[in-house]
Design a protein around this motif. Sequence first.
Motif, mmCIF file in Angstrom:
data_model
loop_
_atom_site.group_PDB
_atom_site.id
_atom_site.type_symbol
_atom_site.label_atom_id
_atom_site.label_comp_id
_atom_site.label_asym_id
_atom_site.label_seq_id
_atom_site.Cartn_x
_atom_site.Cartn_y
_atom_site.Cartn_z
ATOM 1 N N GLY A 1 0.840 -1.187 0.000
ATOM 2 C CA GLY A 1 0.000 0.000 0.000
ATOM 3 C C GLY A 1 0.872 1.231 0.000
ATOM 4 N N PRO A 2 0.291 2.385 -0.291
ATOM 5 C CA PRO A 2 1.081 3.618 -0.310
ATOM 6 C C PRO A 2 1.562 3.983 1.091
ATOM 7 C CG PRO A 2 -1.250 4.108 -0.575
ATOM 8 C CD PRO A 2 -1.118 2.612 -0.600
ATOM 9 N N LEU B 1 0.529 5.479 8.420
ATOM 10 C CA LEU B 1 1.238 4.200 8.501
ATOM 11 C C LEU B 1 2.566 4.348 9.225
ATOM 12 C CD1 LEU B 1 0.467 2.657 5.011
ATOM 13 C CD2 LEU B 1 -0.206 1.753 7.242
ATOM 14 N N MET B 2 3.282 5.436 8.972
ATOM 15 C CA MET B 2 4.546 5.656 9.677
ATOM 16 C C MET B 2 4.298 5.806 11.176
ATOM 17 S SD MET B 2 7.129 5.397 7.701
ATOM 18 C CE MET B 2 8.433 6.120 8.673
ATOM 19 N N ALA B 3 3.233 6.525 11.539
ATOM 20 C CA ALA B 3 2.907 6.687 12.954
ATOM 21 C C ALA B 3 2.529 5.351 13.580
ATOM 22 C CB ALA B 3 1.773 7.696 13.118
ATOM 23 N N ALA B 4 1.777 4.547 12.846
ATOM 24 C CA ALA B 4 1.397 3.222 13.353
ATOM 25 C C ALA B 4 2.626 2.341 13.537
ATOM 26 C CB ALA B 4 0.396 2.562 12.414
ATOM 27 N N ALA C 1 8.258 -3.457 11.155
ATOM 28 C CA ALA C 1 6.948 -3.000 11.633
ATOM 29 C C ALA C 1 6.154 -2.385 10.485
ATOM 30 C CB ALA C 1 7.120 -1.998 12.768
ATOM 31 N N LEU C 2 6.811 -1.577 9.674
ATOM 32 C CA LEU C 2 6.145 -0.945 8.543
ATOM 33 C C LEU C 2 5.724 -1.987 7.513
ATOM 34 C CD1 LEU C 2 5.264 1.705 7.274
ATOM 35 C CD2 LEU C 2 7.542 1.888 6.265
ATOM 36 N N ALA C 3 6.614 -2.916 7.206
ATOM 37 C CA ALA C 3 6.298 -3.948 6.214
ATOM 38 C C ALA C 3 5.098 -4.790 6.652
ATOM 39 C CB ALA C 3 7.514 -4.837 5.963
ATOM 40 N N ARG C 4 5.017 -5.104 7.942
ATOM 41 C CA ARG C 4 3.867 -5.882 8.430
ATOM 42 C C ARG C 4 2.562 -5.145 8.208
ATOM 43 N NH1 ARG C 4 7.686 -7.080 12.554
ATOM 44 N NH2 ARG C 4 6.752 -5.525 13.949
ATOM 45 N N LEU C 5 2.613 -3.822 8.131
ATOM 46 C CA LEU C 5 1.413 -3.025 7.893
ATOM 47 C C LEU C 5 1.064 -2.870 6.413
ATOM 48 C CD1 LEU C 5 2.098 -0.138 10.438
ATOM 49 C CD2 LEU C 5 0.347 -1.923 10.651
ATOM 50 N N VAL C 6 2.074 -2.846 5.549
ATOM 51 C CA VAL C 6 1.817 -2.465 4.153
ATOM 52 C C VAL C 6 1.858 -3.608 3.150
ATOM 53 C CG1 VAL C 6 2.623 -0.119 4.559
ATOM 54 C CG2 VAL C 6 4.209 -1.802 3.609
ATOM 55 N N VAL C 7 2.532 -4.713 3.474
ATOM 56 C CA VAL C 7 2.643 -5.807 2.499
ATOM 57 C C VAL C 7 1.324 -6.571 2.444
ATOM 58 C CG1 VAL C 7 3.831 -7.947 1.880
ATOM 59 C CG2 VAL C 7 5.141 -6.007 2.777
ATOM 60 N N VAL D 1 1.434 -14.551 2.796
ATOM 61 C CA VAL D 1 1.988 -13.443 3.575
ATOM 62 C C VAL D 1 1.538 -13.587 5.021
ATOM 63 C CG1 VAL D 1 1.936 -10.940 3.894
ATOM 64 C CG2 VAL D 1 1.987 -11.890 1.590
ATOM 65 N N ASN D 2 2.489 -13.475 5.936
ATOM 66 C CA ASN D 2 2.180 -13.474 7.361
ATOM 67 C C ASN D 2 3.280 -12.693 8.075
ATOM 68 O OD1 ASN D 2 4.358 -15.339 8.214
ATOM 69 N ND2 ASN D 2 3.172 -16.853 7.074
ATOM 70 N N PRO D 3 3.010 -12.210 9.284
ATOM 71 C CA PRO D 3 4.006 -11.376 9.984
ATOM 72 C C PRO D 3 5.362 -12.050 10.165
ATOM 73 C CG PRO D 3 1.888 -11.209 11.076
ATOM 74 C CD PRO D 3 1.755 -12.294 10.036
ATOM 75 N N GLU D 4 5.371 -13.336 10.509
ATOM 76 C CA GLU D 4 6.648 -14.031 10.703
ATOM 77 C C GLU D 4 7.420 -14.124 9.393
ATOM 78 O OE1 GLU D 4 3.612 -15.368 11.579
ATOM 79 O OE2 GLU D 4 3.737 -14.829 13.695
ATOM 80 N N GLY D 5 6.705 -14.366 8.294
ATOM 81 C CA GLY D 5 7.342 -14.438 6.984
ATOM 82 C C GLY D 5 7.919 -13.102 6.555
ATOM 83 N N ILE D 6 7.197 -12.023 6.828
ATOM 84 C CA ILE D 6 7.695 -10.682 6.497
ATOM 85 C C ILE D 6 8.977 -10.399 7.258
ATOM 86 C CG2 ILE D 6 7.219 -8.213 6.740
ATOM 87 C CD1 ILE D 6 4.259 -8.907 6.086
#
Length: 149
Positions: free
Chosen positions: A24-25, A30-33, A59-65, A81-86
Amino acid sequence: MIRLDLSREPRWLDLGHGVRLRVGPLTTALMAAARSDPAVTSLPEGASNETIAVVMAKALARLVVEDWEGVGDADGNPVPVNPEGIDALLDILPLFEAFQLRYVSKGLLLDEEKNGSAPLPNGISAGVTSIADPAMSAADAPAASAQPS
């Protein structure tokens, strides 16, 4: 000039080595999150910049991928896609660096055309040309002559 990309649609990001991420953009929200992610907020005082960069990028990748291509398990089978994989993906240095360069840095740096700034090859002012004479220390200053009044 700041060039605004008003598209809010996800896009594919090529990290090289046959890996692509649908992201996502990058927005301020997202940066704050990502900054509020427990992994980021629990970093110890005095953590190195490198450690902070890795934890923040994950942390950012887990939000946007949203999706990926070219990522598989040990047998080569595609994995969802899952958090551990990211996190595991960003533990691979060339992929982490590509994500930092092609996604994170684009959101952190304003690209000004023809800004005339000197290059900063190592992150400090090594490429800057000095325009001022060096300051003189008290030891180097000529002794003041005492004149009777």
